[in-house]
Design a protein around this motif. Structure first.
Motif, PDB file in Angstrom:
ATOM      1  N   MET A 111      17.351 -50.295  10.826  1.00 18.46           N
ATOM      2  CA  MET A 111      18.807 -50.344  10.722  1.00 18.46           C
ATOM      3  C   MET A 111      19.269 -51.782  10.856  1.00 18.46           C
ATOM      4  O   MET A 111      19.018 -52.420  11.889  1.00 18.46           O
TER       5      MET A 111
ATOM      6  N   SER B  99      25.239 -51.685  11.498  1.00 13.95           N
ATOM      7  CA  SER B  99      25.673 -50.870  12.641  1.00 13.95           C
ATOM      8  C   SER B  99      27.041 -51.304  13.151  1.00 13.95           C
ATOM      9  O   SER B  99      27.821 -50.482  13.637  1.00 13.95           O
TER      10      SER B  99
ATOM     11  N   THR C  72      18.122 -43.496  13.181  1.00 17.09           N
ATOM     12  CA  THR C  72      17.618 -44.325  12.087  1.00 17.09           C
ATOM     13  C   THR C  72      16.148 -43.980  11.836  1.00 17.09           C
ATOM     14  O   THR C  72      15.516 -43.298  12.651  1.00 17.09           O
TER      15      THR C  72
ATOM     16  N   ARG D 184      23.357 -39.644  11.566  1.00 18.19           N
ATOM     17  CA  ARG D 184      22.086 -40.044  10.967  1.00 18.19           C
ATOM     18  C   ARG D 184      22.385 -41.034   9.857  1.00 18.19           C
ATOM     19  O   ARG D 184      23.368 -40.909   9.141  1.00 18.19           O
TER      20      ARG D 184
ATOM     21  N   GLY E 113      24.501 -47.607   2.846  1.00 20.51           N
ATOM     22  CA  GLY E 113      23.825 -46.643   3.690  1.00 20.51           C
ATOM     23  C   GLY E 113      24.302 -45.233   3.397  1.00 20.51           C
ATOM     24  O   GLY E 113      25.466 -45.019   3.061  1.00 20.51           O
TER      25      GLY E 113
ATOM     26  N   GLN F 150      20.541 -43.713   6.739  1.00 16.25           N
ATOM     27  CA  GLN F 150      19.455 -44.316   5.977  1.00 16.25           C
ATOM     28  C   GLN F 150      20.049 -45.465   5.167  1.00 16.25           C
ATOM     29  O   GLN F 150      20.776 -45.259   4.214  1.00 16.25           O
TER      30      GLN F 150
END
Length: 364
Positions: free
Chosen positions: A284, A289, A319, A271, A259, A273
């Motif tokens: 996500m 996470s 996300t 933020r 990510g 991605q």
């Protein structure tokens, strides 16, 4: 052409769509389990035209369940990421979003008896050895399907998913290299990364390494799309450093996950991605996470540097599908990290699986 009929249930878990199979449907058949899954999903084919796959990494997922044999958990859960372009099935990691369907399935199938209030289901993920504590509101001893979630059109049953003591379940260490910050280089570019194993092995890249500090989400998308091959090389380097593969070439496509993270936007702390199977992830991964939340607890990791502090509470993540809130708590002195997701059953089906060889198998 002979056909093998396989019972399955299509469910949405979080921001993934999963086909759920009971283990007895896949074992002791005339084809190996991997061959059944590839044929059922219609792989290898980018469209997955001849099967039930959706042609994307978030819709080419299988959940294999059976009641747990023992007192520690209620359900045994095995996850499979079914290849799309290649005839491969990756068993190396868990999907946190798909795990959201497990408790609901167990209740709907009568494996777990719901109580009036909140029903707790303990799930054992076979891929990682992870225990997942799932809680579903069950007023009058029934799930209710009124919870909404960013990234999903329709409401579903609320499922709180907590990963019990998630550090190092795949590699043995939360930080497999014993470093909070690792610089990796490819194609003349250097990337600041944190390599962390919690929920799933993950690589987090500082957005500043791509010149994205302070840029818009659209600018992130444009730049990341031009760097996909570089980022995958970074991911493969990390696979070797984390002990997941002996070489870059042997790195799995599903893990480690990667990510790009930057300073918060839209009121969120960070933020993010994520990439999935070499492409931008539309939402996500729950496992991602979990890793990101735990890594914020350590000074000089990429996430804590971007936050400007360490934190032992949950964090909010901006996300592509909206803001996701994580939580961090304890159970019997052990850390529990997770998120709230929703789940619902879409349909029950019988999948007709061809047993004849695929074109890719002819001549072998």
């Amino acid at each position: 052409m002979s056909i093998l009929s396989i019972k399955a249930t299509c469910m949405r878990g979080g921001t993934s769509k999963c086909w759920v199979f009971e283990r007895s449907e896949l074992e002791n058949r005339e084809l190996p389990m991997e061959d059944i899954l590839l044929r059922a999903f219609g792989s290898p084919d980018t469209r997955q035209l001849d099967g039930v796959g959706g042609g994307t990494s978030t819709t080419s997922k299988a959940v294999i369940l059976n009641p747990y044999d023992g007192d520690d958990c209620d359900v045994n859960y095995l996850f499979a990421q079914v290849g799309i372009k290649e005839p491969t099935v990756d068993w190396g990691s868990n999907c946190g979003n798909c795990s959201a369907v497990v408790a609901l399935y167990a209740i709907e199938k009568g494996w777990v008896t719901p109580v009036d209030g909140t029903t707790t289901v303990r799930v054992y993920n076979e891929n990682t050895g992870q225990i997942i504590i799932q809680q579903i509101p069950t007023p009058d001893s029934k799930p209710v399907f009124d919870a909404e979630m960013v990234g999903s059109v329709y409401a579903g049953a609320l499922v709180n998913i907590g990963f019990l003591d998630p550090a190092g379940k795949t590699t043995g260490k939360l930080f497999p290299t014993e470093q909070y910050l690792t610089e990796l280089s490819t194609n003349g570019n250097t990337y600041a990364t944190t390599l962390v194993d919690a929920g799933a092995p993950c690589v987090y890249v500082d957005a500043k390494s791509l010149g994205l500090d302070g840029k818009s989400r659209d600018e992130w998308t444009a730049v990341i799309d031009t760097r996909l091959s570089e980022l995958d090389d970074i991911r493969r380097q990390a696979s070797v450093l984390m002990g997941l593969s002996k070489s870059k070439e042997l790195a799995a496509k599903a893990i480690p996950k990667l990510g790009v993270i930057g300073k918060g936007s839209n009121g969120a702390d960070l933020r993010v991605q994520m990439l999935s199977m070499g492409e931008r992830h539309p939402a996500m991964p729950v496992t991602g996470s979990v890793a990101l939340t735990l890594s914020t607890q350590y000074d000089n990791s990429v996430p804590s540097n971007l936050l400007g502090k360490t934190t032992k509470t949950g964090i909010s993540l901006d996300t592509p599908s909206g803001v996701l809130q994580t939580f961090a708590t304890e159970l019997d002195g052990l850390p529990v990290v997770g998120v709230a997701r929703t789940a619902r059953t879409i349909c029950q089906a019988v999948i007709n699986v061809p047993t004849s060889p695929r074109p890719t198998e002819l001549g072998k």
